[in-house]
Scaffold this active site. Structure first.
Site, PDB file in Angstrom:
ATOM      1  CE1 TYR A 122      -2.009 -22.635   7.567  1.00  0.00           C
ATOM      2  CE2 TYR A 122      -2.015 -22.996   9.948  1.00  0.00           C
ATOM      3  CZ  TYR A 122      -2.555 -22.401   8.819  1.00  0.00           C
ATOM      4  OH  TYR A 122      -3.634 -21.568   8.949  1.00  0.00           O
TER       5      TYR A 122
ATOM      6  CG  PHE B 174       1.704   5.953   4.182  1.00  0.00           C
ATOM      7  CD1 PHE B 174       2.451   6.560   3.191  1.00  0.00           C
ATOM      8  CD2 PHE B 174       1.224   4.675   3.953  1.00  0.00           C
ATOM      9  CE1 PHE B 174       2.710   5.922   1.992  1.00  0.00           C
ATOM     10  CE2 PHE B 174       1.482   4.018   2.753  1.00  0.00           C
ATOM     11  CZ  PHE B 174       2.232   4.636   1.770  1.00  0.00           C
ATOM     12  CB  THR B 175      -2.145   6.696   1.217  1.00  0.00           C
ATOM     13  OG1 THR B 175      -1.153   5.676   1.088  1.00  0.00           O
ATOM     14  CG2 THR B 175      -1.689   7.929   0.457  1.00  0.00           C
TER      15      THR B 175
ATOM     16  CG  ASP C 285       4.662   3.411   9.461  1.00  0.00           C
ATOM     17  OD1 ASP C 285       5.571   2.642   9.085  1.00  0.00           O
ATOM     18  OD2 ASP C 285       3.702   3.722   8.744  1.00  0.00           O
TER      19      ASP C 285
ATOM     20  CE  LYS D 231       6.828   0.949   1.360  1.00  0.00           C
ATOM     21  NZ  LYS D 231       5.656   1.638   1.862  1.00  0.00           N
TER      22      LYS D 231
ATOM     23  NE  ARG E  85       1.860   9.147  -2.962  1.00  0.00           N
ATOM     24  CZ  ARG E  85       1.408   7.960  -2.546  1.00  0.00           C
ATOM     25  NH1 ARG E  85       2.125   7.193  -1.761  1.00  0.00           N
ATOM     26  NH2 ARG E  85       0.217   7.544  -2.888  1.00  0.00           N
TER      27      ARG E  85
ATOM     28  CG  PHE F 104      -3.270   7.042  -4.869  1.00  0.00           C
ATOM     29  CD1 PHE F 104      -3.945   7.232  -3.674  1.00  0.00           C
ATOM     30  CD2 PHE F 104      -2.231   6.118  -4.897  1.00  0.00           C
ATOM     31  CE1 PHE F 104      -3.591   6.526  -2.535  1.00  0.00           C
ATOM     32  CE2 PHE F 104      -1.864   5.416  -3.767  1.00  0.00           C
ATOM     33  CZ  PHE F 104      -2.558   5.618  -2.580  1.00  0.00           C
TER      34      PHE F 104
HETATM   35  C1  LIG Z   1       4.529   1.564   2.459  1.00  0.00           C
HETATM   36  C2  LIG Z   1       4.139   2.112   3.730  1.00  0.00           C
HETATM   37  C3  LIG Z   1       3.086   1.568   4.467  1.00  0.00           C
HETATM   38  C4  LIG Z   1       2.230   0.438   3.927  1.00  0.00           C
HETATM   39  O1  LIG Z   1       2.980  -0.701   3.679  1.00  0.00           O
HETATM   40  P1  LIG Z   1       2.551  -1.782   2.567  1.00  0.00           P
HETATM   41  O2  LIG Z   1       3.515  -2.888   2.764  1.00  0.00           O
HETATM   42  O3  LIG Z   1       2.665  -1.107   1.238  1.00  0.00           O
HETATM   43  O4  LIG Z   1       1.150  -2.169   2.849  1.00  0.00           O
HETATM   44  C5  LIG Z   1       2.800   2.131   5.690  1.00  0.00           C
HETATM   45  N1  LIG Z   1       3.508   3.160   6.171  1.00  0.00           N
HETATM   46  C6  LIG Z   1       4.525   3.718   5.491  1.00  0.00           C
HETATM   47  C7  LIG Z   1       5.282   4.852   6.086  1.00  0.00           C
HETATM   48  C8  LIG Z   1       4.880   3.219   4.256  1.00  0.00           C
HETATM   49  O5  LIG Z   1       5.889   3.790   3.581  1.00  0.00           O
END
Ligand SMILES: *Cc1c(COP(=O)(O)O)cnc(C)c1O
Length: 482
Positions: free
Chosen positions: A80, A132-133, A223, A266, A389, A455
């Site tokens: 942990y 980004f959303t 980001d 990602k 999108r 969405f």
């Molecule tokens: C996917 C993404 C996020 C959010 O990441 P999650 O792991 O899905 O919460 C933030 N910024 C960008 C540019 C992304 O592509």
């Protein structure tokens, strides 16, 4: 793979990996696909994967893992607190980005929550190349306002600008003058701009932004979720970086930033996320939010196995032959589609192939969600799950009216090293067929509309029986083919 010439002269991206674990796919008949999308409320997020042939929804958490990643997952340290696994990740972060402080989080939006709660105060302005959303949702929830300062070319669908993700330095200067540096907690740069076609920024542009931030004592936040694609594009498109290795380019980028956060779903091709921080005081504040929302500081809501996979995944991201696979497949798909007349975003970016729904179904008004309708039609035509999108991915204005998106796109993500070239050709073939039958496609209207991030879970229905007509046209042309 870009260096490999075929004797035939054809330009084909060649896979520099072999496939050793596979997953069987189902392709349902077109009538079943219609039933499935109807049950899913015409929202591709709500389809069951058993009904999907090519899952091109996202690159998030679905990239193929390497043998080395899977191997590393077997030797994770499960404690942990004080896990060796975490320290291996932290060392890799320091090695690649040169940051001393690192906080783990369960995914990208969790990092955004922590950053927003720590740095965004009511009335603040947050300039960025593009939103980004989930990012915007968190900044707005904390009382901030997002200002998008992308260069004008960034919103032009057809362009040959190599860096459509650049921020406009003049707009940024003006924004700082207008609102005052004291009201701007940070400038956010997004690598591989997700919502406008996976378009990169250049190193030169980031250098310019950093100058402005430094002059005005404003933090620069990156980001880095889609950094891998952006690194590849800097390497192949930016003159000053031709001779640099991916690792050197990464270091140049990170040296300019005060905070770097990423979705490990990602970047690193595992499941998780994290924040790299320079400032001691900010680090101390953010630490508290990690223990409050995520978990202890040495796992942050992630599974230790995923942390091991991410560590290796980050190292593999420094390999041009690994990171060029996505962008080269995307370019291949975009070219196939263009040959069939299908309007796509150019130049092709990272993340996925982006279809311009505004043009594909130009007869559908934005209030009837052209990109959402096209995503549903693409699923019916080929069992291919893409993502809307466009206006559907926007939130309504405070008076309840629609906020029409700058672009109406269907994104067909190409998770890294998942699909084969014949699958990509199949997808292009079905979409070209759909393009020839585009007059059949009509709009969608909401049946159930969530208030936030609608969405993801909203349900819609077609404005007429156009989907039945599409199925008949498919049968007429393809006979009893799936
Ligand atoms: C996917 C993404 C996020 C959010 O990441 P999650 O792991 O899905 O919460 C933030 N910024 C960008 C540019 C992304 O592509």
């Amino acid at each position: 793979m870009s260096n490999i010439k075929f004797f035939s002269g054809e330009q084909i991206p060649l896979e520099m990996h072999k496939v050793r674990i596979v997953q069987k796919l189902n392709l349902q008949p077109v009538e079943k696909r219609l039933k499935a999308i109807t049950e899913a409320g015409n929202n591709t997020f709500l389809l069951k994967n058993r009904d999907v042939f090519m899952d091109m929804l996202t690159d998030s958490g679905v990239n193929a893992m390497s043998d080395r990643q899977l191997g590393a997952m077997m030797v994770a340290d499960d404690s942990y607190a004080g896990s060796e696994t975490f320290f291996r990740l932290k060392e890799k972060i320091t090695d690649i980005f040169g940051f001393e402080h690192f906080l783990p989080a369960h995914q990208g939006r969790a990092c955004e929550n922590i950053i927003a709660q720590t740095l965004v105060k009511p009335g603040n302005i947050i300039p960025m190349n593009y939103h980004f959303t989930t990012t915007r949702a968190h900044f707005v929830l904390n009382g901030g306002t997002v200002e998008e300062l992308i260069i004008d070319e960034g919103l032009e669908v057809i362009s040959n600008h190599p860096f459509k993700g650049n921020i406009c330095a003049d707009k940024l200067r003006h924004c700082i003058d207008k609102h005052g540096a004291e009201n701007i907690p940070f400038v956010r740069m997004e690598a591989g701009t997700n919502l406008i076609g996976g378009q990169p920024f250049s190193l030169e542009n980031l250098e310019e932004v950093q100058e402005l931030c430094k002059e005005n004592k404003i933090l620069l936040v990156l980001d880095a979720s889609l950094l891998a694609d952006n690194l590849h594009f800097i390497k192949v498109r930016e003159e000053q970086c031709r001779e640099l290795s991916i690792r050197e380019i990464t270091k140049r980028i990170s040296d300019l930033c005060d905070i770097i956060y990423f979705s490990g779903r990602k970047l690193g091709c595992a499941r998780g996320g994290g924040i790299c921080i320079r400032d001691e005081k900010i680090f101390a504040q953010m630490k508290e939010f990690v223990t409050l929302y995520e978990g202890f500081l040495t796992y942050g809501g992630m599974s230790v196995r995923e942390i091991e996979a991410m560590t290796i995944g980050l190292e593999e991201t420094m390999d041009e032959e690994v990171i060029n696979q996505g962008p080269e497949f995307i370019a291949f798909m975009a070219e196939e589609l263009q040959r069939g007349g299908v309007p796509v975003i150019t130049p092709p970016g990272g993340l996925g192939c982006h279809i311009n729904a505004m043009k594909f179904v130009s007869h559908i008004p934005q209030e009837q969600y052209p990109a959402g309708a096209l995503a549903a039609a693409i699923y019916i035509a080929g069992g291919i799950r893409g993502m809307e999108r466009g206006t559907l991915s926007e939130e309504r204005n405070s008076d309840g009216s629609e906020h029409p998106a700058d672009m109406e796109l269907v994104r067909l993500a190409l998770p890294r090293r998942v699909f084969t070239l014949s699958q990509v050709k199949y997808a292009a073939d079905r979409i070209i067929w759909l393009y020839k039958n585009r007059h059949l496609i009509e709009g969608l209207t909401f049946v159930e509309e969530p208030r936030i991030l609608r969405f993801f879970t909203g349900k819609l229905k077609p404005v007429s029986n156009w989907q039945e007509k599409l199925v008949s046209a498919f049968r007429d042309d393809f006979g009893d083919s799936l």
